[in-house]
Design a protein around this motif. Structure first.
Motif, short mmCIF file in Angstrom:
data_model
loop_
_atom_site.label_atom_id
_atom_site.label_comp_id
_atom_site.label_asym_id
_atom_site.label_seq_id
_atom_site.Cartn_x
_atom_site.Cartn_y
_atom_site.Cartn_z
N PRO A 64 39.74 30.60 77.91
CA PRO A 64 40.65 31.19 77.02
C PRO A 64 40.18 31.96 75.84
CG PRO A 64 41.21 29.09 77.80
CD PRO A 64 39.78 29.14 78.28
N ALA A 65 40.89 33.06 75.52
CA ALA A 65 40.30 33.83 74.40
C ALA A 65 40.16 32.85 73.17
CB ALA A 65 41.27 34.96 74.09
N SER A 66 41.22 31.97 73.01
CA SER A 66 41.10 31.04 71.81
C SER A 66 39.81 30.32 71.72
CB SER A 66 42.36 30.18 71.67
OG SER A 66 42.44 29.24 72.75
N LYS A 67 39.33 29.74 72.84
CA LYS A 67 38.07 29.18 72.84
C LYS A 67 37.04 30.10 72.81
CE LYS A 67 40.55 25.56 75.15
NZ LYS A 67 41.46 25.11 74.00
N GLU A 68 37.08 31.37 72.96
CA GLU A 68 35.70 32.12 72.77
C GLU A 68 35.64 32.26 71.26
OE1 GLU A 68 35.36 35.78 75.07
OE2 GLU A 68 35.90 34.75 76.84
N ARG A 69 36.96 32.61 70.66
CA ARG A 69 37.04 32.69 69.27
C ARG A 69 36.40 31.59 68.57
NH1 ARG A 69 42.51 34.17 67.14
NH2 ARG A 69 41.90 33.93 65.02
N MET A 70 36.78 30.20 68.97
CA MET A 70 36.22 29.27 68.16
C MET A 70 34.62 28.94 68.15
SD MET A 70 38.41 25.60 68.30
CE MET A 70 39.96 26.23 67.76
N LEU A 71 34.38 29.02 69.44
CA LEU A 71 32.89 28.64 69.80
C LEU A 71 32.08 29.95 69.17
CD1 LEU A 71 33.04 26.78 73.13
CD2 LEU A 71 32.79 25.90 70.85
#
Ligand code: HEM
Length: 459
Positions: free
Chosen positions: A105-112
């Protein structure tokens, strides 16, 4: 001369048109293929409720029984194809891995961090993977056995006489090992600061991705920024010192690697993320299985006592001389299969065994179903490390994945587990506290409540 150019031009045009015709006819032939069997449930929500209202493995297993080793479903807003045979998993992860990209998910990519290696394919991924492997291959980690040993001894000492949550404590141990393998001796200076930020970051990992002041997601993103700033300080100090190191940061900074500070930060955070909860879950399961199987615990303890030379620190030769304990780890990885599956996405329409896997669909190789297949591992629910006296058949055992994205940290994970088990079994006894029947998912499979145990030093 003009006729030669014209001739060349028309031949090229003819070839181009033929290629287009062939491609579109093979595309339309592909489009006519049936989708794999299965159901896709309600519009948009698909079968997400069916998946989460029960143990996800029951969902996968009942689907497999009904439809076979390739079936379609629809979960979390995405159409998916699930595959549960060694051949299909190999097709997706190894032989045709270029047709299936990793997907998060895009939100996980942003976070990591979008530049972390596990979100990529191709040259950038290969370059990073080489750098990560350089720091975690046996040749490199054999030099850190004594430091891992110290971390294990200190962890166990701090649990002595206490009622502990095994998973939480193993997370701290795995975190300390990860930091040491990334930063070497610099780690001590920054450990607490890095830990504080990382804990805030992880609290927001499973939150709703709403970036408004006060939300968990927002706090996480701020912690992420702070982590990158700490890393920038570490990098700048190292550059001033001009010292070469063999830890992961040294590998990323190595001459000619040309990584930006941002790329390094994304990958350091990514490696911590990949290294900690995975290893801690496996250690928690081992403590449970050993506690439930006294004869296996006895065999491991005897093997470890034969290695122990008083209070001397372990070395690489000791680590390579633990066959019984290693089989306990292998069997735990199989039975617990903490990563039940992984996600990929088809980058184009793909045919597999007469079925169409449409472009954009998620594809999930189900590791756990393969590890629990009675045809491959007889009596699959039984915890029996002796089954690994014979090596498993190729592509049937994938606790660390397979192919292009297989785990580059697997040697370090095994090292830190072996070291902790050495001290645990030779010096301590433990008993499990409370009911131990159910499994929780967060997202890795874990014994109920993180396995509370009471631990004390052997007299
Ligand atoms: C017992 C503990 C561990 C287990 C079971 C485990 C399992 C896995 C699996 C199954 C994958 C492949 C995922 C996929 O194909 O989508 C993976 C990838 C990865 N693991 Fe591990 N892992 C463990 C420990 C570690 C450790 C200790 C590190 C680092 C020191 C690490 C770093 C990574 C990285 C960076 C990747 C991504 C590789 C890539 O995309 O090329 N893992 N791991």
């Amino acid at each position: 001369m003009v006729s030669l150019i014209l001739c060349f031009f028309f031949s090229f045009l003819a070839l181009f048109l033929l290629h287009r015709m062939f491609k579109s006819s093979s595309n339309s032939a592909m489009k006519k293929l049936p989708l794999p069997p299965g159901t896709i449930g309600w519009p948009y929500i698909g079968e997400t409720f069916q998946l989460y209202s029960q143990n996800p493995n029951v969902f996968f297993t009942s689907k497999q029984k009904r439809y076979g080793s390739i079936f379609k479903t629809h979960i979390l807003g995405c159409p998916c194809v699930m595959v549960s045979s060694p051949e299909a998993a190999k097709f997706v992860l190894v032989t045709k891995s270029h047709l299936f990209k990793p997907t998060f998910p895009a939100s996980k990519e942003r976070m990591l961090g979008r530049q972390a290696l596990f979100f990529h394919q191709g040259d950038y991924h290969s370059k990073l993977r080489k750098l990560v492997l350089r720091a975690f291959m046996p040749e490199a980690i054999k030099n850190i056995v004594s430091q891992v040993d110290n971390l294990a001894v200190h962890s166990l000492q701090s649990w002595d006489g206490q009622l502990i949550n095994t998973f939480q404590e193993m997370k701290t141990y795995a975190f300390n090992v990860a930091l040491m393998s990334i930063f070497g001796k610099d780690e001590i200076l920054y450990r607490e600061e890095l830990k504080r930020c990382y804990y805030v970051l992880e609290r927001g990992y499973n939150s709703m991705p709403i970036n408004l002041p006060g939300t968990l997601f927002n706090k996480s993103m701020k912690a992420r920024k702070e982590l990158a700033q700490i890393l920038a300080r570490i990098l700048s100090t190292r550059r001033q010192r001009k010292e070469e190191t063999t830890d992961l940061l040294g590998s990323f900074m190595g001459d000619g690697e040309g990584l930006t500070d941002e790329q390094i930060a994304d990958n350091v955070i990514g490696v911590i993320f990949a290294a900690r909860d995975t290893t801690a879950s496996v250690l928690t399961w081992i403590v449970k299985y050993l506690g439930e199987n006294p004869s296996i615990l006895q065999a491991v303890t005897e093997e470890q006592q034969s290695i122990s030379g008083g209070d001397k620190l372990l070395n690489w030769a000791d680590i390579k001389n633990m066959p019984i304990t290693s089989r306990v780890i292998q069997e735990t990885l199989r039975v617990a299969s903490i990563l039940s599956f992984t996600f990929r996405e088809a980058v184009e329409d793909v045919e597999y065994e007469g079925y169409l896997i449409p472009k954009g669909w998620k594809v999930l190789p189900l590791f756990r179903n393969i590890h629990h297949s009675a045809d491959i591992f007889p009596d699959p629910e039984k915890f029996d490390p002796s089954r690994f006296e014979v090596a498993p058949k190729p592509n049937t055992y994938m606790p660390f994945g397979n192919g292009t994205h297989a785990c580059p940290g697997n040697e370090l994970a095994k090292l830190e587990i072996l070291v902790l088990l050495h001290h645990l079994t030779t010096k301590y006894r433990w008993s499990m506290v409370g009911p131990q029947t159910s499994i929780q998912y967060g997202p890795f499979a874990l014994p109920q409540n993180g396995l509370p145990i009471r631990l004390s030093r052997k007299t």
